[in-house]
Enzyme design. Structure first.
Site, short mmCIF file in Angstrom:
data_model
loop_
_atom_site.label_atom_id
_atom_site.label_comp_id
_atom_site.label_asym_id
_atom_site.label_seq_id
_atom_site.Cartn_x
_atom_site.Cartn_y
_atom_site.Cartn_z
N ARG A 64 -49.35 4.48 62.38
CA ARG A 64 -49.12 5.88 62.00
C ARG A 64 -48.00 6.51 62.83
O ARG A 64 -47.25 7.34 62.33
CB ARG A 64 -50.42 6.66 62.12
N ASN A 97 -53.73 18.63 61.67
CA ASN A 97 -52.81 17.50 61.57
C ASN A 97 -52.34 17.08 62.95
O ASN A 97 -52.11 17.93 63.82
CB ASN A 97 -51.61 17.88 60.70
N VAL A 98 -52.17 15.78 63.12
CA VAL A 98 -51.77 15.26 64.43
C VAL A 98 -50.31 14.79 64.40
O VAL A 98 -49.82 14.24 65.38
CB VAL A 98 -52.71 14.11 64.87
N ASP A 99 -49.61 15.04 63.27
CA ASP A 99 -48.27 14.47 63.09
C ASP A 99 -47.14 15.27 63.74
O ASP A 99 -45.98 14.83 63.75
CB ASP A 99 -47.98 14.29 61.58
N HIS A 114 -56.99 18.81 66.45
CA HIS A 114 -57.45 17.41 66.48
C HIS A 114 -56.56 16.52 67.32
O HIS A 114 -56.61 15.30 67.19
CB HIS A 114 -57.58 16.86 65.05
N GLY A 188 -54.19 22.78 52.17
CA GLY A 188 -54.13 21.32 52.21
C GLY A 188 -55.25 20.68 52.99
O GLY A 188 -55.03 19.67 53.67
N GLU A 216 -56.59 20.19 45.09
CA GLU A 216 -57.87 20.06 44.37
C GLU A 216 -58.82 21.10 44.93
O GLU A 216 -58.57 21.64 46.00
CB GLU A 216 -58.51 18.70 44.65
N SER A 232 -48.92 22.71 48.39
CA SER A 232 -48.55 23.73 49.36
C SER A 232 -47.03 23.89 49.47
O SER A 232 -46.54 25.00 49.68
CB SER A 232 -49.16 23.43 50.73
C1 BJW Z 1 -52.90 19.00 49.03
C2 BJW Z 1 -51.70 18.37 48.79
C3 BJW Z 1 -50.58 19.19 48.68
C4 BJW Z 1 -53.19 16.84 48.95
N1 BJW Z 1 -50.72 20.51 48.79
N2 BJW Z 1 -53.01 20.32 49.10
C5 BJW Z 1 -71.54 20.24 60.92
C6 BJW Z 1 -72.06 19.68 59.77
C7 BJW Z 1 -71.91 18.32 59.50
C8 BJW Z 1 -71.22 17.50 60.38
C9 BJW Z 1 -70.70 18.05 61.52
C10 BJW Z 1 -70.87 19.40 61.78
N3 BJW Z 1 -70.25 19.68 62.96
C11 BJW Z 1 -69.70 18.53 63.43
C12 BJW Z 1 -69.96 17.52 62.57
C13 BJW Z 1 -69.52 16.10 62.73
C14 BJW Z 1 -68.08 15.88 62.38
C15 BJW Z 1 -67.85 16.23 60.92
O1 BJW Z 1 -67.30 17.23 60.55
N4 BJW Z 1 -68.23 15.33 60.04
C16 BJW Z 1 -68.03 15.53 58.61
C17 BJW Z 1 -67.32 14.30 58.04
C18 BJW Z 1 -69.34 15.87 57.94
N5 BJW Z 1 -67.17 16.66 63.21
C19 BJW Z 1 -66.84 16.25 64.42
O2 BJW Z 1 -67.29 15.20 64.86
C20 BJW Z 1 -65.91 17.11 65.24
N6 BJW Z 1 -66.46 17.25 66.52
C21 BJW Z 1 -67.44 18.14 66.80
O3 BJW Z 1 -67.76 19.01 66.02
O4 BJW Z 1 -68.02 17.97 68.03
C22 BJW Z 1 -69.30 18.54 68.25
C23 BJW Z 1 -70.35 17.81 67.39
C24 BJW Z 1 -70.27 16.43 67.22
C25 BJW Z 1 -71.22 15.77 66.42
C26 BJW Z 1 -72.21 16.50 65.77
C27 BJW Z 1 -72.25 17.89 65.93
C28 BJW Z 1 -71.30 18.54 66.75
C29 BJW Z 1 -64.58 16.39 65.43
C30 BJW Z 1 -63.82 16.23 64.17
C31 BJW Z 1 -62.52 15.43 64.43
C32 BJW Z 1 -61.86 15.02 63.15
N7 BJW Z 1 -60.90 14.03 63.42
C33 BJW Z 1 -60.15 13.47 62.29
C34 BJW Z 1 -59.60 12.06 62.66
C35 BJW Z 1 -58.70 12.00 63.79
C36 BJW Z 1 -57.29 12.46 63.48
C37 BJW Z 1 -56.44 11.37 62.90
O5 BJW Z 1 -56.54 10.20 63.27
O6 BJW Z 1 -55.63 11.73 62.03
O7 BJW Z 1 -59.12 14.36 61.87
S1 BJW Z 1 -61.11 13.24 60.82
C38 BJW Z 1 -59.86 13.60 59.68
O8 BJW Z 1 -60.31 14.70 58.91
C39 BJW Z 1 -58.65 14.07 60.52
C40 BJW Z 1 -58.29 15.33 59.78
O9 BJW Z 1 -57.61 16.22 60.66
C41 BJW Z 1 -59.61 15.86 59.31
C42 BJW Z 1 -59.53 16.83 58.17
O10 BJW Z 1 -58.99 16.20 57.06
P1 BJW Z 1 -58.09 17.06 56.06
O11 BJW Z 1 -56.93 17.59 56.78
O12 BJW Z 1 -58.95 18.04 55.37
O13 BJW Z 1 -57.51 15.94 55.09
P2 BJW Z 1 -58.13 15.29 53.77
O14 BJW Z 1 -57.37 14.05 53.50
O15 BJW Z 1 -59.60 15.18 53.87
O16 BJW Z 1 -57.86 16.36 52.61
C43 BJW Z 1 -56.54 16.68 52.18
C44 BJW Z 1 -56.66 17.79 51.13
O17 BJW Z 1 -55.35 18.21 50.80
C45 BJW Z 1 -57.34 17.38 49.84
O18 BJW Z 1 -58.31 18.36 49.48
C46 BJW Z 1 -56.21 17.34 48.81
O19 BJW Z 1 -56.60 17.80 47.51
C47 BJW Z 1 -55.25 18.30 49.39
N8 BJW Z 1 -53.84 18.02 49.06
N9 BJW Z 1 -51.92 17.02 48.68
C48 BJW Z 1 -51.95 21.04 48.97
N10 BJW Z 1 -49.34 18.66 48.44
#
Ligand code: BJW
Ligand code: ZN
Length: 243
Positions: A64, A97-99, A114, A188, A216, A232
């Site tokens: 990446r 985003n981490v980019d 993140h 996004g 979406e 976006s």
């Molecule tokens: C467009 C487009 C265009 C495309 N224009 N749109 C409460 C409830 C349930 C679970 C939890 C909770 N609290 C915490 C949790 C656990 C967990 C969590 O959320 N899990 C879920 C999966 C349910 N969260 C955590 O663990 C967080 N830590 C935390 O809360 O600590 C305390 C705690 C821990 C455990 C339990 C309870 C409390 C940390 C979260 C860290 C996320 N890290 C990541 C990976 C690392 C980064 C990397 O390597 O890149 O970060 S996960 C991944 O998802 C990444 C992203 O930043 C993140 C969000 O994703 P994003 O940006 O939404 O991307 P996509 O791909 O999912 O969606 C893209 C969207 O764009 C789509 O909708 C497309 O339609 C759209 N799109 N083209 C506009 N051109």
């Protein structure tokens, strides 16, 4: 379409996700069906994954780093820079985003919720994270100069705490009482990852206005007052009325 009015009485919190970088050519997170080379993303973006197979995790992040090094911001990033120039301290950008593309575009008031792909820290000692663009050879795990332990990307993985300073900065912006009205715009992002997915409700609890711009429908679309469906890079440049 109703414009997003950004005037002298408005403060704006923006949350961005992977979709904002999609038009720059960076793959979205869940666009890979939650898989990278057939590994579930949790296996390569979690502390458990790193313990089990650190060289696999470094291959994922090295790939990446190589892919993100030469990408350029798109018109969505540029629109956010113009909004910030207009609003000054009444603007804050929280990105998942981490980019690094927002900073590349010229955004200044940025919270990297993140972490950052181009920063490294030690998994085994408390040395400060440092800037690092190294693409490591496949099968290797870089070692820490200070303690000899394993280095890791400075990324917030699943199950890890976000930096409390970052959360405080967002919280203070939401609860600021300076006579301005709060507007929140998410763009996004799938609305599936917490705590980012809950910001919309924090904003609603102080009666802020909430907008979602997404390709979406997101997991939390119904929590927003306004949903503008589209890309976006096309929507953001014409969405706001700067007054
Ligand atoms: C467009 C487009 C265009 C495309 N224009 N749109 C409460 C409830 C349930 C679970 C939890 C909770 N609290 C915490 C949790 C656990 C967990 C969590 O959320 N899990 C879920 C999966 C349910 N969260 C955590 O663990 C967080 N830590 C935390 O809360 O600590 C305390 C705690 C821990 C455990 C339990 C309870 C409390 C940390 C979260 C860290 C996320 N890290 C990541 C990976 C690392 C980064 C990397 O390597 O890149 O970060 S996960 C991944 O998802 C990444 C992203 O930043 C993140 C969000 O994703 P994003 O940006 O939404 O991307 P996509 O791909 O999912 O969606 C893209 C969207 O764009 C789509 O909708 C497309 O339609 C759209 N799109 N083209 C506009 N051109
Ligand atoms: Zn160390």
């Amino acid at each position: 379409m109703e414009p997003l009015v950004l005037d002298s009485r408005t403060r704006l919190l923006v949350l961005t996700g992977a979709g904002v970088s999609a038009e720059s050519g960076v793959p979205t997170f869940r666009g890979m069906n939650g898989l990278w080379e057939n590994h579930p993303v949790e296996a390569v973006a979690s502390p458990q994954g790193f313990e089990a197979n650190p060289s696999l995790v470094w291959r994922f992040y090295s790939q990446r780093r190589a892919g993100a090094a030469d990408v350029k911001p798109n018109p969505g990033h540029d629109a956010l820079v113009r909004w910030e120039q207009h609003l000054g301290d009444r603007f804050l950008l929280a990105t998942q985003n981490v980019d690094g593309l927002h900073t590349k575009a010229g955004s200044q008031r940025v919270v990297d919720m993140h972490g950052n792909l181009f920063r490294t820290k030690c998994a085994d000692c408390a040395r400060e994270p440092f800037a690092d663009t190294t693409v490591h050879p496949s099968g290797t795990v870089p070692k820490c100069d200070s303690c000899g332990g394993r280095l890791r990307p400075d990324i917030v993985w699943f199950g890890e705490m976000l930096d409390p300073k970052d959360l405080a900065r967002i919280g203070e912006f939401i609860s600021r009482q300076d006579g301005t009205r709060l507007v929140f715009l998410a763009a996004g992002t799938s609305g599936a990852v917490w705590p980012a997915a809950g910001i919309v409700d924090e904003v609603r609890s102080v009666r802020g206005d909430t907008w979602l711009v997404n390709y979406e429908s997101a997991a939390n679309t119904e929590r927003f007052h306004h949903f503008v469906q589209g890309q976006s890079g096309q929507v953001l440049p014409t969405l706001a009325k700067l007054a």
